[in-house]
Design a protein around this motif. Structure first.
Motif, PDB file in Angstrom:
ATOM      1  N   THR A  98       0.690  -1.471  -0.360  1.00 52.37           N
ATOM      2  CA  THR A  98      -0.028   0.213   0.423  1.00 52.37           C
ATOM      3  C   THR A  98       0.417   1.532  -0.468  1.00 52.37           C
ATOM      4  OG1 THR A  98      -1.859  -1.004   1.479  1.00 52.37           O
ATOM      5  CG2 THR A  98      -1.925   1.068   1.421  1.00 52.37           C
ATOM      6  N   MET A  99       1.546   0.726   0.475  1.00 51.01           N
ATOM      7  CA  MET A  99       2.555   2.179   0.459  1.00 51.01           C
ATOM      8  C   MET A  99       4.196   1.687   0.802  1.00 51.01           C
ATOM      9  SD  MET A  99       1.425   4.976   1.564  1.00 51.01           S
ATOM     10  CE  MET A  99       2.863   5.861   1.629  1.00 51.01           C
ATOM     11  N   ASN A 125       0.708  -1.202  -5.169  1.00 52.81           N
ATOM     12  CA  ASN A 125       0.696   0.084  -5.208  1.00 52.81           C
ATOM     13  C   ASN A 125       2.614   0.124  -5.993  1.00 52.81           C
ATOM     14  OD1 ASN A 125      -1.415   1.199  -4.961  1.00 52.81           O
ATOM     15  ND2 ASN A 125      -1.370   1.734  -2.374  1.00 52.81           N
ATOM     16  N   LYS A 181       3.585   3.805  -7.079  1.00 56.20           N
ATOM     17  CA  LYS A 181       3.943   4.700  -5.922  1.00 56.20           C
ATOM     18  C   LYS A 181       5.709   4.272  -5.022  1.00 56.20           C
ATOM     19  CE  LYS A 181       0.362   6.134  -3.278  1.00 56.20           C
ATOM     20  NZ  LYS A 181      -1.295   5.761  -1.639  1.00 56.20           N
ATOM     21  N   SER A 216       8.666   5.425  -7.702  1.00 53.02           N
ATOM     22  CA  SER A 216       8.444   6.992  -7.742  1.00 53.02           C
ATOM     23  C   SER A 216       9.538   6.889  -6.205  1.00 53.02           C
ATOM     24  CB  SER A 216       7.816   7.530  -6.690  1.00 53.02           C
ATOM     25  OG  SER A 216       6.555   7.943  -7.822  1.00 53.02           O
ATOM     26  N   TYR A 217       9.579   6.303  -5.150  1.00 53.90           N
ATOM     27  CA  TYR A 217       9.795   5.990  -3.831  1.00 53.90           C
ATOM     28  C   TYR A 217      11.434   4.974  -4.254  1.00 53.90           C
ATOM     29  CZ  TYR A 217      11.522   4.291   0.723  1.00 53.90           C
ATOM     30  OH  TYR A 217      12.038   4.506   1.895  1.00 53.90           O
ATOM     31  N   ASP A 226      -2.106   0.938  -9.735  1.00 53.80           N
ATOM     32  CA  ASP A 226      -1.496   2.051 -10.130  1.00 53.80           C
ATOM     33  C   ASP A 226      -0.561   1.993 -11.510  1.00 53.80           C
ATOM     34  OD1 ASP A 226       0.348   1.667  -8.633  1.00 53.80           O
ATOM     35  OD2 ASP A 226       1.129   3.243  -7.957  1.00 53.80           O
TER      36      ASP A 226
END
Length: 475
Positions: free
Chosen positions: A58-59, A90, A93, A96-97, A127
Motif C-alpha cells: 500500500t505504501m 501500488n 508509488k 517513485s520512492y 496504479d
C-alpha cells in the motif's frame, strides 16, 4: 551450488519486491530464494556491489539501505529475514520512492556508479507505472523485469530497458532458477561496462576487458601487471588504441596480480584504470562428480574438468551400506559413463579416480540413488463438490511413499500447496473461481528420490453455464 566469485564490479542494485496481498507466501519465499541466488557470487562493499530492497505494498517501504550489508553472509540473512507486508500493489508509488532512494546519500547510494533495478512482479499493479518508470530510465537506471504471472507484455516491454528480449523475462515462479544465470550476466554487462575487469580466469592466465577510451590511430595503451607481493617483477606491454581486450598468460597459480591500464593520448587525458585479479589454483581432476538421468536400474555419471595430463578414469561403485563394489574403466578422452544393472531404490557410493600420465591418482566420490519402479501418481481425476469446489483423487504410487504434495495454481487468487499422508489419496480444492482455468499437480514424496508428478488443467464453467467443470491433460 556455490558460484565462482564475481569481483571487479561496481553498482547499486535495487530489488523492487512485490510484497502485496496478491502474492502467496509460497511465491514470496521462492522469489527471496531467487534474489539470493542471483546475488550470491557478487563481491559486496563500498567499491563493489551494493544491494537494497523496496517493498511494493500500500505504501512503499525500504527493507534495508544499500550500505548496510556489505558481506555475502549478512546480506543472505537479511534477505531470509525479509517479511511480506501484504496490502495493495501500488507499484507506481514504489517506483517513485525508488527514484528518491537510488540517488540518496541517506540510503547509501553512490554517485557515478551504474544503477540497476530488478522488478519481480506477478504482473499486476493498481496504479500507473509508465511515468515513474520512464523517469528512472531517463536518470540512467537500467530496468530488468521478471514477471511470474500473466502481466501485459506490451506494458511490461515498454517499462523494461531496451531491448526487451534482454531485460524482460516471463517465467513461472517455480522455474526462476532457469533464468538466474542469464539475468546475472545481463546485470554484469551493466555494472562492468565502465571498468577494467578480468574474465576467463584460469590458473595461468586471464583476459582483461576495458571500455573503448581511445579513437586516434596514434593512441595506444600501456598495460602494467605484477604479483601483489612482488611489484619489482612488474611487466609492461603496449597495444594499439583499437584494442579493448588482452589476454595475459604464463602467470603463477593462486597469485593476486595488480593490473594498471594507462590510456596514452595526445589529445585527451584519461586516468589509469586499475584492478586486482587472482589466478585459480592449479587444475586437478576430478573436482566435480555429477549424477544424472537416474532410473530404477541405472544412472549417468560425469565429471570435470577434462585434462590432457589424465590418461584414464576408474569408476568404482557399490551399494550403501555394503562392501561389494564393481569397477568401470573409462578412457581419458571421455568424462562420463552410464552405470547399469543396478538395484532399484538403492543408494550407491560412486568414486571417480583420475590416473595421470605421471602415475599420480586423484579421487572424488558422490552418492547416487536409483529410483523406485513405478514411482509416479496415476489416474488423477476430479469430482464436482459444489460451487467453486472440486475433489481431486488419484491412485496410490508404488513403493514406500512418505506422502503426497498437491499444488493448485489458480488463474485468479493465490496458489496453494497441500501435503497429505501416504494413506490419503484425495483432497478438496476450494476457491476455484467460475470461468477460470487452474493447474493441479500431484506428486509422491519419497525418502531418497524425487517422485514423478501428474498434472491436469481444470476448467471451471462460468456461473451462467451448467454447473460443473471440464479438465484436460496438459500437452
Amino acid at each position: 551450488g556455490p558460484q565462482p566469485s564475481i569481483s571487479n564490479s561496481e553498482g547499486d542494485l535495487l530489488f523492487l519486491l512485490d510484497s502485496s496481498g496478491s502474492v502467496s507466501y509460497y511465491e514470496f519465499s521462492r522469489v527471496k530464494e531467487f534474489m539470493w541466488d542471483l546475488l550470491q557470487p557478487f563481491t559486496f562493499g563500498p567499491k563493489d556491489v551494493q544491494a537494497s530492497i523496496i517493498h511494493i505494498s500500500t505504501m512503499p517501504t525500504m527493507e534495508f539501505p544499500f550500505d548496510r550489508y556489505l558481506s555475502s553472509g549478512t546480506l543472505q540473512q537479511a534477505i531470509r529475514d525479509t517479511q511480506q507486508l501484504m496490502g495493495d500493489t501500488n507499484t507506481g508509488k514504489a517506483l517513485s520512492y525508488a527514484k528518491e532512494k537510488f540517488f540518496s546519500d541517506e540510503a547509501g547510494a553512490r554517485p557515478d556508479v551504474p544503477k540497476v533495478l530488478v522488478w519481480v512482479t506477478d504482473g499486476f499493479s493498481t496504479d500507473d507505472i509508465s511515468e515513474p518508470m520512464q523517469v528512472l530510465k531517463d536518470m540512467g537506471v537500467t530496468v530488468f523485469i521478471v514477471s511470474t504471472g500473466r502481466g501485459n507484455y506490451l506494458e511490461l516491454s515498454a517499462a523494461a530497458s531496451q531491448p526487451p528480449e534482454k531485460h524482460l523475462h516471463f517465467v513461472d515462479v517455480d522455474d526462476l532458477p532457469i533464468i538466474t544465470k542469464e539475468l546475472r550476466d545481463a546485470i554484469l554487462d551493466v555494472i562492468q561496462a565502465n571498468r577494467l575487469h578480468a574474465v576467463d580466469i584460469t590458473s595461468s592466465s586471464f583476459r582483461l576487458i576495458w571500455p573503448k577510451f581511445l579513437s586516434q590511430e596514434t593512441d595506444y595503451y600501456t598495460l602494467e601487471y605484477a604479483p601483489g607481493g612482488d611489484l619489482a617483477r612488474k611487466r609492461t606491454t603496449q597495444v594499439s588504441g583499437a584494442h579493448t581486450s588482452l589476454t595475459l598468460s604464463n602467470l603463477a597459480p593462486e597469485t593476486t596480480y595488480e593490473v594498471a591500464l594507462i590510456p596514452e593520448s595526445n589529445i585527451h587525458y584519461f586516468p589509469p584504470q586499475t584492478t586486482r585479479v587472482t589466478t585459480l589454483a592449479e587444475e586437478i581432476s576430478p573436482t566435480q562428480v555429477l549424477i544424472s538421468e537416474s532410473g530404477p536400474h541405472s544412472f549417468h555419471v560425469s565429471w570435470a574438468p577434462m585434462l590432457d595430463s589424465v590418461i584414464g578414469y576408474q569408476v568404482l561403485y557399490g551399494p550403501l551400506p555394503g562392501n561389494s563394489a564393481k569397477l568401470l574403466e573409462v578412457d581419458g578422452k571421455h568424462n562420463s559413463t552410464v552405470v547399469e544393472n543396478l538395484a532399484p531404490n538403492t543408494t550407491y557410493l560412486v568414486t571417480v579416480t583420475a590416473v595421470y600420465k605421471s602415475g599420480k591418482e586423484k579421487s572424488l566420490s558422490a552418492k547416487a540413488c536409483t529410483q523406485e519402479e513405478g514411482s509416479k501418481v496415476r489416474h488423477l481425476r476430479f469430482e464436482d463438490m459444489g460451487p467453486n469446489t472440486l475433489k481431486a483423487s488419484w491412485d496410490s504410487a508404488d513403493g514406500e511413499v512418505l506422502g503426497y504434495r498437491v499444488r493448485c495454481r489458480r488463474q485468479t487468487g493465490p496458489s496453494s500447496v497441500i501435503s497429505v499422508s501416504p494413506q490419503i489419496h484425495s483432497v478438496l480444492l476450494t476457491d476455484l473461481a467460475s470461468g477460470t482455468i487452474s493447474k493441479v499437480c500431484v506428486k509422491p514424496v519419497y525418502k531418497n528420490q524425487p517422485g514423478k508428478g501428474l498434472c491436469r488443467m481444470v476448467h471451471m464453467q462460468p456461473a451462467t453455464d451448467a454447473q460443473g467443470y471440464k479438465h484436460r491433460q496438459r500437452a
